[in-house]
Design a protein around this motif. Structure first.
Motif, PDB file in Angstrom:
ATOM      1  N   MET A   1      49.879  21.865  17.056  1.00 47.75           N
ATOM      2  CA  MET A   1      48.377  21.647  17.921  1.00 47.75           C
ATOM      3  C   MET A   1      47.277  22.337  17.828  1.00 47.75           C
ATOM      4  N   LYS A   2      47.227  23.514  16.502  1.00 46.69           N
ATOM      5  CA  LYS A   2      45.840  23.930  16.740  1.00 46.69           C
ATOM      6  C   LYS A   2      45.186  23.496  15.701  1.00 46.69           C
ATOM      7  N   GLN A   3      45.927  22.683  14.696  1.00 40.91           N
ATOM      8  CA  GLN A   3      45.776  22.412  13.969  1.00 40.91           C
ATOM      9  C   GLN A   3      45.248  20.982  13.961  1.00 40.91           C
ATOM     10  N   MET A   4      45.472  19.873  15.128  1.00 38.07           N
ATOM     11  CA  MET A   4      45.163  18.983  15.279  1.00 38.07           C
ATOM     12  C   MET A   4      43.565  19.613  16.654  1.00 38.07           C
ATOM     13  N   ILE A   5      43.264  20.376  16.700  1.00 38.88           N
ATOM     14  CA  ILE A   5      42.697  20.476  17.224  1.00 38.88           C
ATOM     15  C   ILE A   5      41.784  20.849  16.234  1.00 38.88           C
ATOM     16  N   PHE A   6      41.636  21.288  15.237  1.00 42.53           N
ATOM     17  CA  PHE A   6      40.918  21.397  14.311  1.00 42.53           C
ATOM     18  C   PHE A   6      39.942  20.738  13.403  1.00 42.53           C
ATOM     19  N   VAL A   7      41.557  20.201  13.356  1.00 41.05           N
ATOM     20  CA  VAL A   7      41.234  18.760  12.821  1.00 41.05           C
ATOM     21  C   VAL A   7      40.256  17.326  13.170  1.00 41.05           C
ATOM     22  N   ILE A   8      40.282  17.421  14.358  1.00 44.32           N
ATOM     23  CA  ILE A   8      39.723  16.540  15.076  1.00 44.32           C
ATOM     24  C   ILE A   8      38.082  17.248  15.582  1.00 44.32           C
ATOM     25  N   SER A   9      38.026  18.593  15.909  1.00 47.24           N
ATOM     26  CA  SER A   9      37.214  19.492  15.712  1.00 47.24           C
ATOM     27  C   SER A   9      36.031  19.239  14.345  1.00 47.24           C
ATOM     28  N   MET A  10      36.229  19.493  13.295  1.00 43.87           N
ATOM     29  CA  MET A  10      35.848  18.627  12.511  1.00 43.87           C
ATOM     30  C   MET A  10      35.510  17.224  11.585  1.00 43.87           C
ATOM     31  N   ALA A  11      36.116  16.381  12.384  1.00 46.11           N
ATOM     32  CA  ALA A  11      35.621  15.344  12.258  1.00 46.11           C
ATOM     33  C   ALA A  11      34.683  15.170  13.341  1.00 46.11           C
TER      34      ALA A  11
END
Length: 122
Positions: A1-11
Protein backbone atom coordinates in the motif's frame (compact mmCIF):
# COMPACT_ATOMS: atom_id res chain seq x y z
CA UNK A 1 0.00 0.00 0.00
CA UNK A 2 2.82 2.35 0.91
CA UNK A 3 4.58 1.67 -2.39
CA UNK A 4 1.40 2.30 -4.35
CA UNK A 5 0.94 5.73 -2.77
CA UNK A 6 4.59 6.53 -3.48
CA UNK A 7 4.29 5.50 -7.15
CA UNK A 8 1.10 7.53 -7.65
CA UNK A 9 2.69 10.57 -5.95
CA UNK A 10 5.77 10.33 -8.17
CA UNK A 11 3.60 10.02 -11.30
CA UNK A 12 1.70 13.18 -10.34
CA UNK A 13 4.95 15.08 -9.67
CA UNK A 14 6.41 13.96 -13.00
CA UNK A 15 3.22 15.03 -14.78
CA UNK A 16 3.25 18.49 -13.17
CA UNK A 17 6.94 19.04 -13.95
CA UNK A 18 6.51 17.97 -17.57
CA UNK A 19 3.48 20.29 -18.02
CA UNK A 20 5.52 23.18 -16.61
CA UNK A 21 8.40 22.48 -18.99
CA UNK A 22 6.04 22.26 -21.98
CA UNK A 23 4.42 25.59 -21.01
CA UNK A 24 7.74 27.41 -20.67
CA UNK A 25 8.99 25.95 -23.94
CA UNK A 26 5.75 26.90 -25.71
CA UNK A 27 5.96 30.50 -24.56
CA UNK A 28 9.59 30.75 -25.67
CA UNK A 29 8.75 29.35 -29.11
CA UNK A 30 5.83 31.75 -29.51
CA UNK A 31 8.01 34.73 -28.50
CA UNK A 32 10.72 33.69 -30.97
CA UNK A 33 8.23 33.21 -33.80
CA UNK A 34 6.54 36.55 -33.09
CA UNK A 35 9.89 38.34 -32.89
CA UNK A 36 11.02 36.85 -36.21
CA UNK A 37 7.73 37.59 -37.98
CA UNK A 38 7.43 41.19 -36.73
CA UNK A 39 11.08 41.96 -37.55
CA UNK A 40 10.72 40.62 -41.08
CA UNK A 41 7.42 42.40 -41.71
CA UNK A 42 8.65 45.78 -40.41
CA UNK A 43 11.89 45.54 -42.38
CA UNK A 44 10.15 44.54 -45.61
CA UNK A 45 7.45 47.21 -45.22
CA UNK A 46 9.98 50.00 -44.75
CA UNK A 47 12.10 48.66 -47.61
CA UNK A 48 9.04 48.57 -49.89
CA UNK A 49 8.10 52.13 -48.93
CA UNK A 50 11.46 53.67 -49.76
CA UNK A 51 12.73 51.22 -52.37
CA UNK A 52 11.98 50.81 -56.07
CA UNK A 53 8.33 49.94 -55.34
CA UNK A 54 7.61 53.35 -53.81
CA UNK A 55 4.55 53.76 -56.06
CA UNK A 56 2.78 50.96 -54.19
CA UNK A 57 2.53 52.80 -50.87
CA UNK A 58 1.22 56.35 -51.01
CA UNK A 59 -0.10 56.91 -47.46
CA UNK A 60 0.46 55.95 -43.86
CA UNK A 61 -2.67 53.76 -43.88
CA UNK A 62 -1.36 51.82 -46.88
CA UNK A 63 1.94 51.34 -45.07
CA UNK A 64 0.16 49.89 -42.02
CA UNK A 65 -1.95 47.70 -44.32
CA UNK A 66 1.19 46.39 -46.02
CA UNK A 67 2.71 45.61 -42.61
CA UNK A 68 -0.39 43.69 -41.50
CA UNK A 69 -0.42 41.74 -44.76
CA UNK A 70 3.27 40.79 -44.46
CA UNK A 71 2.85 39.90 -40.80
CA UNK A 72 -0.10 37.60 -41.50
CA UNK A 73 1.93 35.81 -44.16
CA UNK A 74 4.81 35.21 -41.72
CA UNK A 75 2.77 34.00 -38.71
CA UNK A 76 1.83 30.36 -38.17
CA UNK A 77 0.46 30.53 -34.61
CA UNK A 78 -3.09 29.91 -33.51
CA UNK A 79 -3.31 32.77 -31.01
CA UNK A 80 -5.15 36.07 -31.17
CA UNK A 81 -3.03 39.02 -32.31
CA UNK A 82 -3.39 42.72 -31.56
CA UNK A 83 -1.34 45.40 -33.27
CA UNK A 84 -0.58 48.84 -31.86
CA UNK A 85 0.96 51.43 -34.17
CA UNK A 86 3.04 53.96 -32.24
CA UNK A 87 4.39 55.81 -35.25
CA UNK A 88 4.18 55.66 -39.01
CA UNK A 89 5.53 57.98 -41.69
CA UNK A 90 5.41 56.72 -45.26
CA UNK A 91 7.31 59.76 -46.58
CA UNK A 92 10.35 59.20 -44.35
CA UNK A 93 10.08 55.40 -44.24
CA UNK A 94 9.46 54.99 -40.50
CA UNK A 95 7.33 52.36 -38.77
CA UNK A 96 7.01 51.68 -35.02
CA UNK A 97 4.65 48.86 -33.97
CA UNK A 98 3.90 46.54 -31.07
CA UNK A 99 2.30 43.15 -31.68
CA UNK A 100 0.79 41.14 -28.83
CA UNK A 101 -0.23 37.49 -29.10
CA UNK A 102 -2.71 36.00 -26.64
CA UNK A 103 -2.77 32.21 -26.45
CA UNK A 104 -3.89 29.34 -24.20
CA UNK A 105 -1.61 26.98 -22.30
CA UNK A 106 -2.36 23.25 -22.04
CA UNK A 107 -4.10 23.77 -18.70
CA UNK A 108 -6.44 26.42 -20.17
CA UNK A 109 -4.76 29.52 -18.70
CA UNK A 110 -4.15 32.51 -20.96
CA UNK A 111 -0.65 33.69 -21.84
CA UNK A 112 0.67 36.79 -23.63
CA UNK A 113 3.83 37.64 -25.50
CA UNK A 114 4.60 41.06 -26.99
CA UNK A 115 7.18 42.37 -29.41
CA UNK A 116 7.81 46.03 -30.25
CA UNK A 117 9.88 46.95 -33.31
CA UNK A 118 10.84 50.21 -34.91
CA UNK A 119 12.47 50.66 -38.30
CA UNK A 120 13.67 53.74 -40.17
CA UNK A 121 14.87 53.54 -43.75
CA UNK A 122 18.48 54.71 -44.18
Amino acid sequence: MKQMIFVISMAIIILLVSMSLVSVDGKTKRRDELNRAVSAAVKQTVKTTKGNNRNEIQSDQEMVGEFIHLLSVNLNGDGDYSIEVFGVDSQKGMLDVKVTETFSYLNGEKGKVSVRKCAIYD
